[in-house]
Design a protein around this motif. Structure first.
Motif, PDB file in Angstrom:
ATOM      1  N   THR A 108      -5.412  -7.246  -7.736  1.00 36.45           N
ATOM      2  CA  THR A 108      -6.290  -6.083  -7.814  1.00 36.45           C
ATOM      3  C   THR A 108      -5.476  -4.859  -7.434  1.00 36.45           C
ATOM      4  OG1 THR A 108      -8.213  -7.410  -7.206  1.00 36.45           O
ATOM      5  CG2 THR A 108      -8.417  -5.030  -6.945  1.00 36.45           C
ATOM      6  N   LEU A 109      -5.602  -3.802  -8.228  1.00 38.30           N
ATOM      7  CA  LEU A 109      -4.928  -2.546  -7.943  1.00 38.30           C
ATOM      8  C   LEU A 109      -5.980  -1.466  -7.717  1.00 38.30           C
ATOM      9  CD1 LEU A 109      -2.921  -4.251  -9.899  1.00 38.30           C
ATOM     10  CD2 LEU A 109      -1.603  -2.163  -9.720  1.00 38.30           C
ATOM     11  N   THR A 110      -5.920  -0.854  -6.555  1.00 36.50           N
ATOM     12  CA  THR A 110      -6.892   0.170  -6.175  1.00 36.50           C
ATOM     13  C   THR A 110      -6.179   1.503  -6.014  1.00 36.50           C
ATOM     14  OG1 THR A 110      -8.185  -1.492  -5.004  1.00 36.50           O
ATOM     15  CG2 THR A 110      -8.606   0.807  -4.439  1.00 36.50           C
ATOM     16  N   ARG A 111      -6.756   2.536  -6.568  1.00 38.65           N
ATOM     17  CA  ARG A 111      -6.252   3.896  -6.395  1.00 38.65           C
ATOM     18  C   ARG A 111      -7.120   4.555  -5.325  1.00 38.65           C
ATOM     19  NH1 ARG A 111      -6.809   6.712 -11.779  1.00 38.65           N
ATOM     20  NH2 ARG A 111      -5.558   8.309 -10.770  1.00 38.65           N
ATOM     21  N   PRO A 112      -6.606   4.717  -4.100  1.00 32.30           N
ATOM     22  CA  PRO A 112      -7.423   5.279  -3.021  1.00 32.30           C
ATOM     23  C   PRO A 112      -8.043   6.628  -3.403  1.00 32.30           C
ATOM     24  CG  PRO A 112      -5.355   4.451  -2.148  1.00 32.30           C
ATOM     25  CD  PRO A 112      -5.250   4.414  -3.646  1.00 32.30           C
ATOM     26  N   GLY A 113      -9.357   6.684  -3.309  1.00 29.76           N
ATOM     27  CA  GLY A 113     -10.077   7.909  -3.611  1.00 29.76           C
ATOM     28  C   GLY A 113     -10.232   8.227  -5.078  1.00 29.76           C
ATOM     29  N   GLN A 114      -9.777   7.343  -5.958  1.00 35.40           N
ATOM     30  CA  GLN A 114      -9.862   7.589  -7.393  1.00 35.40           C
ATOM     31  C   GLN A 114     -10.280   6.316  -8.106  1.00 35.40           C
ATOM     32  OE1 GLN A 114      -6.555   9.745  -9.161  1.00 35.40           O
ATOM     33  NE2 GLN A 114      -5.713  10.057  -7.112  1.00 35.40           N
ATOM     34  N   VAL A 115     -10.821   6.478  -9.285  1.00 38.08           N
ATOM     35  CA  VAL A 115     -11.170   5.317 -10.095  1.00 38.08           C
ATOM     36  C   VAL A 115     -10.196   5.217 -11.257  1.00 38.08           C
ATOM     37  CG1 VAL A 115     -13.615   5.383  -9.508  1.00 38.08           C
ATOM     38  CG2 VAL A 115     -12.807   6.612 -11.517  1.00 38.08           C
ATOM     39  N   TRP A 116     -10.036   4.012 -11.752  1.00 38.39           N
ATOM     40  CA  TRP A 116      -9.253   3.801 -12.957  1.00 38.39           C
ATOM     41  C   TRP A 116     -10.138   4.112 -14.155  1.00 38.39           C
ATOM     42  CZ3 TRP A 116      -4.199   1.999 -13.484  1.00 38.39           C
ATOM     43  CH2 TRP A 116      -3.572   1.565 -12.308  1.00 38.39           C
ATOM     44  N   PRO A 117      -9.565   4.603 -15.223  1.00 39.27           N
ATOM     45  CA  PRO A 117     -10.368   4.803 -16.435  1.00 39.27           C
ATOM     46  C   PRO A 117     -10.657   3.459 -17.091  1.00 39.27           C
ATOM     47  CG  PRO A 117      -8.081   5.275 -16.898  1.00 39.27           C
ATOM     48  CD  PRO A 117      -8.178   4.997 -15.408  1.00 39.27           C
ATOM     49  N   ASN A 118     -11.610   3.458 -18.002  1.00 38.89           N
ATOM     50  CA  ASN A 118     -11.839   2.262 -18.799  1.00 38.89           C
ATOM     51  C   ASN A 118     -10.678   2.079 -19.756  1.00 38.89           C
ATOM     52  OD1 ASN A 118     -14.345   1.615 -17.696  1.00 38.89           O
ATOM     53  ND2 ASN A 118     -15.378   3.072 -19.028  1.00 38.89           N
ATOM     54  N   SER A 151       0.827  -1.196   0.000  1.00 37.52           N
ATOM     55  CA  SER A 151       0.000   0.000   0.000  1.00 37.52           C
ATOM     56  C   SER A 151       0.864   1.249   0.000  1.00 37.52           C
ATOM     57  CB  SER A 151      -0.906  -0.012   1.236  1.00 37.52           C
ATOM     58  OG  SER A 151      -1.731   1.133   1.250  1.00 37.52           O
ATOM     59  N   THR A 152       0.548   2.162  -0.888  1.00 38.28           N
ATOM     60  CA  THR A 152       1.162   3.487  -0.930  1.00 38.28           C
ATOM     61  C   THR A 152       0.025   4.492  -1.069  1.00 38.28           C
ATOM     62  OG1 THR A 152       1.381   3.713  -3.337  1.00 38.28           O
ATOM     63  CG2 THR A 152       3.143   2.493  -2.189  1.00 38.28           C
ATOM     64  N   PRO A 153       0.311   5.779  -0.964  1.00 41.78           N
ATOM     65  CA  PRO A 153      -0.765   6.761  -1.175  1.00 41.78           C
ATOM     66  C   PRO A 153      -1.373   6.694  -2.579  1.00 41.78           C
ATOM     67  CG  PRO A 153       1.068   7.790  -0.034  1.00 41.78           C
ATOM     68  CD  PRO A 153       1.536   6.418  -0.465  1.00 41.78           C
ATOM     69  N   GLU A 154      -0.599   6.203  -3.555  1.00 41.75           N
ATOM     70  CA  GLU A 154      -1.073   6.176  -4.943  1.00 41.75           C
ATOM     71  C   GLU A 154      -1.815   4.900  -5.312  1.00 41.75           C
ATOM     72  OE1 GLU A 154       2.320   6.761  -4.236  1.00 41.75           O
ATOM     73  OE2 GLU A 154       1.912   8.910  -4.151  1.00 41.75           O
ATOM     74  N   VAL A 155      -1.425   3.774  -4.713  1.00 38.95           N
ATOM     75  CA  VAL A 155      -2.008   2.502  -5.139  1.00 38.95           C
ATOM     76  C   VAL A 155      -1.936   1.466  -4.016  1.00 38.95           C
ATOM     77  CG1 VAL A 155       0.131   1.582  -6.146  1.00 38.95           C
ATOM     78  CG2 VAL A 155      -2.070   0.829  -7.058  1.00 38.95           C
ATOM     79  N   GLU A 156      -2.951   0.632  -3.977  1.00 31.84           N
ATOM     80  CA  GLU A 156      -2.966  -0.527  -3.088  1.00 31.84           C
ATOM     81  C   GLU A 156      -2.975  -1.765  -3.970  1.00 31.84           C
ATOM     82  OE1 GLU A 156      -6.478   0.089  -0.764  1.00 31.84           O
ATOM     83  OE2 GLU A 156      -5.582   1.788   0.310  1.00 31.84           O
ATOM     84  N   VAL A 157      -1.988  -2.634  -3.749  1.00 27.49           N
ATOM     85  CA  VAL A 157      -1.861  -3.861  -4.518  1.00 27.49           C
ATOM     86  C   VAL A 157      -2.283  -5.015  -3.620  1.00 27.49           C
ATOM     87  CG1 VAL A 157      -0.267  -5.377  -5.772  1.00 27.49           C
ATOM     88  CG2 VAL A 157       0.096  -2.885  -5.798  1.00 27.49           C
ATOM     89  N   ALA A 158      -3.212  -5.832  -4.094  1.00 25.39           N
ATOM     90  CA  ALA A 158      -3.649  -7.019  -3.357  1.00 25.39           C
ATOM     91  C   ALA A 158      -3.576  -8.208  -4.295  1.00 25.39           C
ATOM     92  CB  ALA A 158      -5.065  -6.841  -2.838  1.00 25.39           C
ATOM     93  N   LEU A 159      -2.676  -9.135  -3.982  1.00 28.32           N
ATOM     94  CA  LEU A 159      -2.519 -10.346  -4.771  1.00 28.32           C
ATOM     95  C   LEU A 159      -2.966 -11.510  -3.893  1.00 28.32           C
ATOM     96  CD1 LEU A 159       0.434 -10.970  -7.096  1.00 28.32           C
ATOM     97  CD2 LEU A 159      -0.503 -12.843  -5.803  1.00 28.32           C
TER      98      LEU A 159
END
Length: 143
Positions: A51-61, A31-39
């Motif tokens: 799964t890669l999550t951008r806290p507070g943001q969505v990924w574009p299509n 986990s970093t401020p930019e991305v959370e990686v969960a394998l």
């Protein structure tokens, strides 16, 4: 002034890689401020997922999800079989050798989807990747 600098350093959160298990599912998290990686690895299926999550943001299509590894063993992997829940792309497969080797043997990874490119620091990932791989071989043993 030195005391203030030391205090600032000590109060900065440490973002590291961590392998774990609930006794059944093996996990590798970062986990970093930019991305959370969960394998994860679920031996009941058996399937790996990242799964890669951008806290507070969505990924574009995007039609293609890419992870480009840079370092001692550079590698670029891509898929059009990713799924997005509206905020986080997930890729799953029955084998994740390229993903795990990329994480273990490189210094950075860059996740790309649509117009977004997120760098991921791989410092300290290798021992945790190795613990994750050990867990996948004997999931009930945990990490």
């Amino acid at each position: 002034m030195r005391a203030l600098a030391l205090l600032m350093f000590l109060s900065t959160p440490a973002f590291g890689w961590e392998a774990s298990s609930d006794g059944r599912i093996c996990r590798l998290d970062h986990s970093t401020p930019e991305v959370e990686v969960a394998l994860t690895y679920d031996p009941a299926v058996p399937i790996y997922a990242i799964t890669l999550t951008r806290p507070g943001q969505v990924w574009p299509n995007g039609d293609v999800f890419v992870i480009a590894y840079a370092g001692a063993a550079p590698l670029t992997i891509s898929t059009n079989r990713h799924m997005t829940d509206g905020s986080s792309p997930t890729v799953s497969d029955s084998g994740f050798g390229n993903v795990l080797n990329g994480l273990a043997f490189n210094t950075t990874a860059t996740a790309l989807l649509g117009s977004v490119a997120i760098p991921i620091d791989l410092s300290g990932a290798r021992p945790e990747v190795e613990a994750f791989v050990d867990c996948t071989r004997t999931p009930s043993a945990g990490v």
